[in-house]
Design a protein around this motif. Sequence first.
Motif, PDB file in Angstrom:
ATOM      1  N   GLY A  46      -9.136  26.836   8.272  1.00  0.00           N
ATOM      2  CA  GLY A  46      -9.418  27.676   9.556  1.00  0.00           C
ATOM      3  C   GLY A  46     -10.731  27.406  10.083  1.00  0.00           C
ATOM      4  N   ASP A  47     -11.140  28.461  10.503  1.00  0.00           N
ATOM      5  CA  ASP A  47     -13.055  28.517  10.481  1.00  0.00           C
ATOM      6  C   ASP A  47     -14.139  27.798   9.739  1.00  0.00           C
ATOM      7  OD1 ASP A  47     -12.711  28.845  13.217  1.00  0.00           O
ATOM      8  OD2 ASP A  47     -12.613  30.897  13.485  1.00  0.00           O
ATOM      9  N   ALA A  48     -13.362  28.023   8.180  1.00  0.00           N
ATOM     10  CA  ALA A  48     -14.242  28.545   6.612  1.00  0.00           C
ATOM     11  C   ALA A  48     -14.263  26.824   6.678  1.00  0.00           C
ATOM     12  CB  ALA A  48     -12.775  28.717   6.116  1.00  0.00           C
ATOM     13  N   ARG A  49     -13.943  25.996   7.103  1.00  0.00           N
ATOM     14  CA  ARG A  49     -13.745  24.202   7.612  1.00  0.00           C
ATOM     15  C   ARG A  49     -15.559  24.174   8.114  1.00  0.00           C
ATOM     16  NH1 ARG A  49      -8.391  22.431  10.026  1.00  0.00           N
ATOM     17  NH2 ARG A  49      -9.207  24.058  10.891  1.00  0.00           N
ATOM     18  N   ASP A  50     -16.419  25.207   8.882  1.00  0.00           N
ATOM     19  CA  ASP A  50     -17.255  24.673   9.881  1.00  0.00           C
ATOM     20  C   ASP A  50     -17.880  24.929   8.734  1.00  0.00           C
ATOM     21  OD1 ASP A  50     -15.829  24.468  11.523  1.00  0.00           O
ATOM     22  OD2 ASP A  50     -16.051  26.696  12.473  1.00  0.00           O
ATOM     23  N   ILE A  51     -17.658  25.587   7.998  1.00  0.00           N
ATOM     24  CA  ILE A  51     -18.784  26.127   6.958  1.00  0.00           C
ATOM     25  C   ILE A  51     -18.944  25.250   6.132  1.00  0.00           C
ATOM     26  CG2 ILE A  51     -19.749  27.797   4.074  1.00  0.00           C
ATOM     27  CD1 ILE A  51     -17.773  29.683   6.099  1.00  0.00           C
ATOM     28  N   LEU A  52     -17.877  24.547   5.596  1.00  0.00           N
ATOM     29  CA  LEU A  52     -17.964  23.244   5.046  1.00  0.00           C
ATOM     30  C   LEU A  52     -18.682  21.428   5.676  1.00  0.00           C
ATOM     31  CD1 LEU A  52     -17.097  20.847   2.376  1.00  0.00           C
ATOM     32  CD2 LEU A  52     -15.068  20.539   3.158  1.00  0.00           C
ATOM     33  N   GLY A  53     -18.249  21.745   7.536  1.00  0.00           N
ATOM     34  CA  GLY A  53     -19.432  20.765   7.424  1.00  0.00           C
ATOM     35  C   GLY A  53     -20.386  20.886   8.235  1.00  0.00           C
ATOM     36  N   ALA A  54     -20.596  22.084   8.003  1.00  0.00           N
ATOM     37  CA  ALA A  54     -22.275  22.234   8.056  1.00  0.00           C
ATOM     38  C   ALA A  54     -23.139  22.114   7.019  1.00  0.00           C
ATOM     39  CB  ALA A  54     -22.896  23.935   8.542  1.00  0.00           C
ATOM     40  N   ALA A  55     -22.613  22.458   6.254  1.00  0.00           N
ATOM     41  CA  ALA A  55     -23.552  22.168   4.718  1.00  0.00           C
ATOM     42  C   ALA A  55     -23.520  20.405   4.545  1.00  0.00           C
ATOM     43  CB  ALA A  55     -22.179  22.516   2.942  1.00  0.00           C
ATOM     44  N   LEU A  56     -21.801  19.696   4.865  1.00  0.00           N
ATOM     45  CA  LEU A  56     -22.502  17.989   5.077  1.00  0.00           C
ATOM     46  C   LEU A  56     -23.056  18.042   5.826  1.00  0.00           C
ATOM     47  CD1 LEU A  56     -18.604  18.212   4.916  1.00  0.00           C
ATOM     48  CD2 LEU A  56     -20.475  17.242   3.179  1.00  0.00           C
ATOM     49  N   ALA A  57     -23.311  18.388   6.797  1.00  0.00           N
ATOM     50  CA  ALA A  57     -24.365  17.741   7.495  1.00  0.00           C
ATOM     51  C   ALA A  57     -25.525  18.439   7.618  1.00  0.00           C
ATOM     52  CB  ALA A  57     -24.309  18.592   8.986  1.00  0.00           C
ATOM     53  N   LYS A  58     -25.951  19.606   6.546  1.00  0.00           N
ATOM     54  CA  LYS A  58     -27.529  20.245   6.347  1.00  0.00           C
ATOM     55  C   LYS A  58     -28.066  18.842   5.154  1.00  0.00           C
ATOM     56  CE  LYS A  58     -29.908  23.937   4.111  1.00  0.00           C
ATOM     57  NZ  LYS A  58     -30.142  25.131   4.068  1.00  0.00           N
ATOM     58  N   ALA A  59     -26.858  18.700   4.560  1.00  0.00           N
ATOM     59  CA  ALA A  59     -27.079  17.913   2.923  1.00  0.00           C
ATOM     60  C   ALA A  59     -27.631  16.643   3.467  1.00  0.00           C
ATOM     61  CB  ALA A  59     -25.914  17.783   2.008  1.00  0.00           C
ATOM     62  N   GLU A  68     -22.033  17.029  14.610  1.00  0.00           N
ATOM     63  CA  GLU A  68     -21.042  17.476  14.808  1.00  0.00           C
ATOM     64  C   GLU A  68     -20.044  16.557  14.177  1.00  0.00           C
ATOM     65  OE1 GLU A  68     -18.301  18.724  15.826  1.00  0.00           O
ATOM     66  OE2 GLU A  68     -19.366  20.274  16.635  1.00  0.00           O
ATOM     67  N   LYS A  69     -20.155  15.314  13.491  1.00  0.00           N
ATOM     68  CA  LYS A  69     -19.298  14.158  13.176  1.00  0.00           C
ATOM     69  C   LYS A  69     -19.121  14.941  11.748  1.00  0.00           C
ATOM     70  CE  LYS A  69     -21.236  10.246  14.964  1.00  0.00           C
ATOM     71  NZ  LYS A  69     -22.659   9.164  14.786  1.00  0.00           N
ATOM     72  N   PHE A  70     -20.334  15.424  11.229  1.00  0.00           N
ATOM     73  CA  PHE A  70     -19.484  16.183  10.182  1.00  0.00           C
ATOM     74  C   PHE A  70     -18.321  17.061   9.832  1.00  0.00           C
ATOM     75  CE2 PHE A  70     -23.774  14.164   8.857  1.00  0.00           C
ATOM     76  CZ  PHE A  70     -22.804  13.986   7.723  1.00  0.00           C
ATOM     77  N   ARG A  71     -18.361  17.704  11.433  1.00  0.00           N
ATOM     78  CA  ARG A  71     -17.647  19.236  11.936  1.00  0.00           C
ATOM     79  C   ARG A  71     -16.057  18.656  11.642  1.00  0.00           C
ATOM     80  NH1 ARG A  71     -15.173  21.225  15.231  1.00  0.00           N
ATOM     81  NH2 ARG A  71     -14.586  23.796  15.031  1.00  0.00           N
ATOM     82  N   ALA A  72     -16.360  17.610  12.312  1.00  0.00           N
ATOM     83  CA  ALA A  72     -14.942  16.873  12.844  1.00  0.00           C
ATOM     84  C   ALA A  72     -14.317  16.377  11.304  1.00  0.00           C
ATOM     85  CB  ALA A  72     -15.256  15.598  13.502  1.00  0.00           C
ATOM     86  N   LYS A  73     -15.170  16.222  10.645  1.00  0.00           N
ATOM     87  CA  LYS A  73     -14.795  15.253   9.252  1.00  0.00           C
ATOM     88  C   LYS A  73     -14.332  16.639   8.180  1.00  0.00           C
ATOM     89  CE  LYS A  73     -17.466  11.210   8.748  1.00  0.00           C
ATOM     90  NZ  LYS A  73     -18.921  10.985   8.039  1.00  0.00           N
ATOM     91  N   ALA A  74     -15.020  17.774   8.331  1.00  0.00           N
ATOM     92  CA  ALA A  74     -14.021  19.142   7.328  1.00  0.00           C
ATOM     93  C   ALA A  74     -13.019  19.463   8.722  1.00  0.00           C
ATOM     94  CB  ALA A  74     -14.885  20.056   7.820  1.00  0.00           C
ATOM     95  N   HIS A  75     -12.465  19.047   9.192  1.00  0.00           N
ATOM     96  CA  HIS A  75     -11.602  19.242  10.282  1.00  0.00           C
ATOM     97  C   HIS A  75     -10.402  18.554  10.307  1.00  0.00           C
ATOM     98  CE1 HIS A  75     -12.461  23.162  12.161  1.00  0.00           C
ATOM     99  NE2 HIS A  75     -13.418  22.829  12.029  1.00  0.00           N
ATOM    100  N   ARG A  76     -10.270  17.185   9.631  1.00  0.00           N
ATOM    101  CA  ARG A  76     -10.171  15.988   9.271  1.00  0.00           C
ATOM    102  C   ARG A  76      -8.119  16.929   9.094  1.00  0.00           C
ATOM    103  NH1 ARG A  76     -12.613  12.221   6.516  1.00  0.00           N
ATOM    104  NH2 ARG A  76     -14.268  10.408   8.344  1.00  0.00           N
ATOM    105  N   ALA A  77      -8.205  18.209   8.833  1.00  0.00           N
ATOM    106  CA  ALA A  77      -6.848  18.481   7.626  1.00  0.00           C
ATOM    107  C   ALA A  77      -7.039  19.794   7.725  1.00  0.00           C
ATOM    108  CB  ALA A  77      -6.208  17.928   6.464  1.00  0.00           C
ATOM    109  N   PRO A  78      -6.015  20.639   8.213  1.00  0.00           N
ATOM    110  CA  PRO A  78      -5.729  21.954   8.419  1.00  0.00           C
ATOM    111  C   PRO A  78      -6.300  22.328   6.909  1.00  0.00           C
ATOM    112  CG  PRO A  78      -3.436  20.996   8.334  1.00  0.00           C
ATOM    113  CD  PRO A  78      -4.377  20.131   8.446  1.00  0.00           C
ATOM    114  N   LEU A  79      -5.963  22.117   5.892  1.00  0.00           N
ATOM    115  CA  LEU A  79      -6.174  22.943   4.594  1.00  0.00           C
ATOM    116  C   LEU A  79      -7.029  21.724   3.718  1.00  0.00           C
ATOM    117  CD1 LEU A  79      -5.756  25.260   2.141  1.00  0.00           C
ATOM    118  CD2 LEU A  79      -3.630  23.243   1.832  1.00  0.00           C
ATOM    119  N   VAL A  80      -7.942  22.085   3.243  1.00  0.00           N
ATOM    120  CA  VAL A  80      -9.264  22.065   2.521  1.00  0.00           C
ATOM    121  C   VAL A  80      -8.500  22.132   1.504  1.00  0.00           C
ATOM    122  CG1 VAL A  80     -10.987  21.120   2.026  1.00  0.00           C
ATOM    123  CG2 VAL A  80     -10.343  20.616   3.934  1.00  0.00           C
ATOM    124  N   LEU A  81      -9.090  21.678  -0.094  1.00  0.00           N
ATOM    125  CA  LEU A  81      -8.594  22.089  -1.127  1.00  0.00           C
ATOM    126  C   LEU A  81      -9.952  21.594  -1.757  1.00  0.00           C
ATOM    127  CD1 LEU A  81      -4.922  22.146  -1.889  1.00  0.00           C
ATOM    128  CD2 LEU A  81      -6.449  23.995  -2.099  1.00  0.00           C
TER     129      LEU A  81
END
Length: 176
Positions: A46-59, A68-81
Amino acid sequence: MLARRSSSKVTDVAPGHADVASFVEAAGQLADHSGLRPWRVIEIRGDARDILGAALAKADGAHGKDAEKFRAKAHRAPLVLAVVASFKPSHKVPHWEQEAVASGVAHGLSLLLDDEGWGVFWRSGELTRTAPVRAAHGLGKHEELLGWLYVGGLPDRGKKERPKGRIRVSEHLSSL
């Protein structure tokens, strides 16, 4: 294992928490010197993927549309492990061996997910071990992120999958 394929495109369905827990339990039954269990898995949905995307963008130092491209990458799948090597103090088991165990868990998870009919692909990259990504995952001092398994349903491809290329065993197997 010969039929396993990475699925870089998946649908918006994913296994539930109970299913993931059973897969993690099964994947954890691997060879592990001294039984240290030097790993853990973090579910990101869910929305926790936005945290991942934001961290990737910041890095990456990305802003605006690039972020926004990094946010989209984090949303490529409904579940990220996220698979984490969680190093334990040991005079017998070096860090490389503990990281190998954590990698084995990640690979075992990918095989189990594939066998159960889920699409899965493993992502890593140069941003995996950056400070913003470490912070977003709440990693401890003695932990390293190995990467992420992106998990979702398999799309109906409408055509038969082409068989995966096989290795040349003679290039990888020798005798002493």
